[in-house]
Design an enzyme around this catalytic site. Structure first.
Site, mmCIF file in Angstrom:
data_model
loop_
_atom_site.group_PDB
_atom_site.id
_atom_site.type_symbol
_atom_site.label_atom_id
_atom_site.label_comp_id
_atom_site.label_asym_id
_atom_site.label_seq_id
_atom_site.Cartn_x
_atom_site.Cartn_y
_atom_site.Cartn_z
ATOM 1 N N LYS A 1 0.813 -1.218 0.000
ATOM 2 C CA LYS A 1 0.000 0.000 0.000
ATOM 3 C C LYS A 1 0.846 1.267 0.000
ATOM 4 O O LYS A 1 0.343 2.345 -0.276
ATOM 5 C CB LYS A 1 -1.016 0.001 1.143
ATOM 6 C CG LYS A 1 -0.464 0.115 2.546
ATOM 7 C CD LYS A 1 -1.616 0.118 3.558
ATOM 8 C CE LYS A 1 -1.187 -0.056 4.981
ATOM 9 N NZ LYS A 1 -0.332 0.974 5.538
ATOM 10 N N ARG B 1 0.295 10.241 13.802
ATOM 11 C CA ARG B 1 1.217 9.406 13.036
ATOM 12 C C ARG B 1 2.203 8.795 14.015
ATOM 13 O O ARG B 1 2.095 8.963 15.222
ATOM 14 C CB ARG B 1 1.893 10.165 11.905
ATOM 15 C CG ARG B 1 2.697 11.367 12.289
ATOM 16 C CD ARG B 1 3.612 11.765 11.133
ATOM 17 N NE ARG B 1 4.479 10.652 10.746
ATOM 18 C CZ ARG B 1 5.457 10.751 9.868
ATOM 19 N NH1 ARG B 1 5.695 11.880 9.259
ATOM 20 N NH2 ARG B 1 6.219 9.703 9.574
ATOM 21 N N GLY B 2 3.154 8.043 13.474
ATOM 22 C CA GLY B 2 4.091 7.352 14.356
ATOM 23 C C GLY B 2 3.951 5.852 14.177
ATOM 24 O O GLY B 2 3.079 5.371 13.464
ATOM 25 N N ASN B 3 4.839 5.110 14.830
ATOM 26 C CA ASN B 3 4.818 3.658 14.687
ATOM 27 C C ASN B 3 3.707 3.042 15.549
ATOM 28 O O ASN B 3 2.970 3.757 16.232
ATOM 29 C CB ASN B 3 6.196 3.063 15.009
ATOM 30 C CG ASN B 3 6.618 3.348 16.449
ATOM 31 O OD1 ASN B 3 5.778 3.545 17.328
ATOM 32 N ND2 ASN B 3 7.910 3.368 16.699
ATOM 33 N N CYS C 1 -9.521 12.540 -9.164
ATOM 34 C CA CYS C 1 -10.085 13.027 -7.905
ATOM 35 C C CYS C 1 -9.044 12.900 -6.814
ATOM 36 O O CYS C 1 -8.196 12.025 -6.860
ATOM 37 C CB CYS C 1 -11.370 12.254 -7.566
ATOM 38 S SG CYS C 1 -11.260 11.030 -6.292
ATOM 39 N N SER D 1 -4.988 8.437 8.564
ATOM 40 C CA SER D 1 -5.460 8.141 7.209
ATOM 41 C C SER D 1 -6.784 8.836 6.885
ATOM 42 O O SER D 1 -7.802 8.539 7.510
ATOM 43 C CB SER D 1 -5.636 6.618 7.083
ATOM 44 O OG SER D 1 -6.561 6.299 6.075
ATOM 45 N N THR E 1 -6.215 8.261 13.853
ATOM 46 C CA THR E 1 -5.731 7.630 12.629
ATOM 47 C C THR E 1 -5.068 8.707 11.786
ATOM 48 O O THR E 1 -5.500 9.857 11.798
ATOM 49 C CB THR E 1 -6.848 6.969 11.804
ATOM 50 O OG1 THR E 1 -6.300 6.608 10.517
ATOM 51 C CG2 THR E 1 -8.027 7.898 11.568
ATOM 52 N N THR F 1 3.786 3.911 19.283
ATOM 53 C CA THR F 1 3.360 5.287 19.538
ATOM 54 C C THR F 1 1.844 5.401 19.474
ATOM 55 O O THR F 1 1.203 6.014 20.337
ATOM 56 C CB THR F 1 3.983 6.228 18.476
ATOM 57 O OG1 THR F 1 5.399 6.072 18.508
ATOM 58 C CG2 THR F 1 3.621 7.676 18.744
#
Length: 319
Positions: free
Chosen positions: A81, A151-153, A244, A127, A125, A156
């Site tokens: 992805k 964000r982060g691993n 888009c 995303s 999230t 985290t």
């Protein structure tokens, strides 16, 4: 082939190392050659910026591809992805191994499932795809949630829940599974609620296109049905990206009659991040037997989605 070690390029994150370690074992088995991991730092690993702002796809991939093209490593493992949809000159996507669970999952406080989250629950999230679908689901089921960009691993992200800063975070099942942490999941989100990112749960093994022996050896790890599914999903993504800028979810799954796989169903969704508008469509056809057939399945569904208004969702993409 000589017994010289094959150099496998990998990102340094725990998840990337776990994925690469599993692939290294498989490659040792099919080639009989030693494999050594070469850790490479990518821009996406060092930048603290929001992923959507630094370009999303590609930020974890470019440094690995540069190392491949320079001959510093022999092959690389990516989360599919993360791969941009265009395949670069000189590199071959040698294998897409059997795909892991493509679903998104919830890790929530107190073992809660999504429907049990309290009103106003803060759900983390990074995303926009997940935000759009979670907000739409909440809206349609009389829930109020607040999606929080993080964000982060994995450590985290789950840490925000453990510390009480967030009520829940949404992650990919495959990543937690590869890290041996699937027992921390409190809810597996149905793909009817949240369609995953195109290619989610699948790995991509890439090497120099002109290394025919290595392309052939790595090809032993390829799972043709996983490859057909992710090819259709990425074709949908590429066609929508042209028209888009809304976040895209997609999943191709196989419809079987008993043991016999009869058809492939491709589902796609785009939406505004607040969940107020979603365009969600699906198409079903024969299981693609060639790359071109899988690409055509994705393009056809994208054209239908654009005709249904997908292009207008986030404004026309600036060219």
């Amino acid at each position: 082939m000589s017994e010289q070690a094959l150099r496998l390029g990998t990102r340094r994150s725990k998840l990337a190392m776990a994925q690469s370690g599993q692939v290294a074992d498989a490659v040792r088995q099919v080639t009989g050659r030693p494999v050594e991991l070469v850790e490479i730092t990518t821009y996406g690993d060092t930048s603290r910026e929001n992923l959507a702002q630094i370009g999303g796809t590609g930020v974890f991939v470019t440094a690995l591809r540069d190392a491949l093209l320079a001959g510093d490593i022999d092959f690389a493992v990516h989360s599919l992805k993360d791969l941009p949809t265009a395949q670069p000159e000189g590199l071959a996507l040698a294998a897409v191994p059997l795909r892991e669970d493509p679903r998104d999952v919830l890790v929530a406080r107190d073992g809660l499932i999504f429907e049990q989250l309290p009103n106003g629950a803060r759900v983390g999230t990074g995303s926009p795809r997940r935000m759009a679908q979670l907000n739409a689901y909440a809206r349609n089921h009389g829930m109020t949630i607040e999606t929080v960009a993080i964000r982060g691993n994995v450590d985290t992200r789950i840490g925000y829940v453990r510390k009480g800063e967030l009520d829940a975070v949404v992650l990919a099942a495959a990543g937690l599974s590869r890290l041996g942490r699937i027992e921390e999941v409190t809810d597996f989100l149905s793909v009817d609620t949240v369609l995953p990112a195109p290619g989610q749960g699948a790995l991509a093994i890439e090497c120099a296109a002109d290394n025919a022996d290595l392309v052939a050896a790595l090809g032993e790890l390829d799972d043709p049905l996983s490859r057909a599914a992710v090819t259709a999903e990425r074709s949908l993504l590429a066609a929508l990206e042209a028209g888009c800028s809304a976040p895209v979810g997609a999943l191709a799954d196989l419809l079987a009659d008993g043991q016999i796989v009869k058809e492939m169903r491709l589902r796609g969704v785009v939406g505004t991040t607040d969940g107020s508008t979603l365009v969600q469509l699906s198409t079903t056809g024969p299981v693609p037997e060639t790359y071109d057939q899988a690409m055509a399945l994705g393009r056809e569904l994208a054209a239908e989605m654009l005709a249904k208004g997908a292009a207008g969702l986030m404004g026309e993409r600036a060219l």
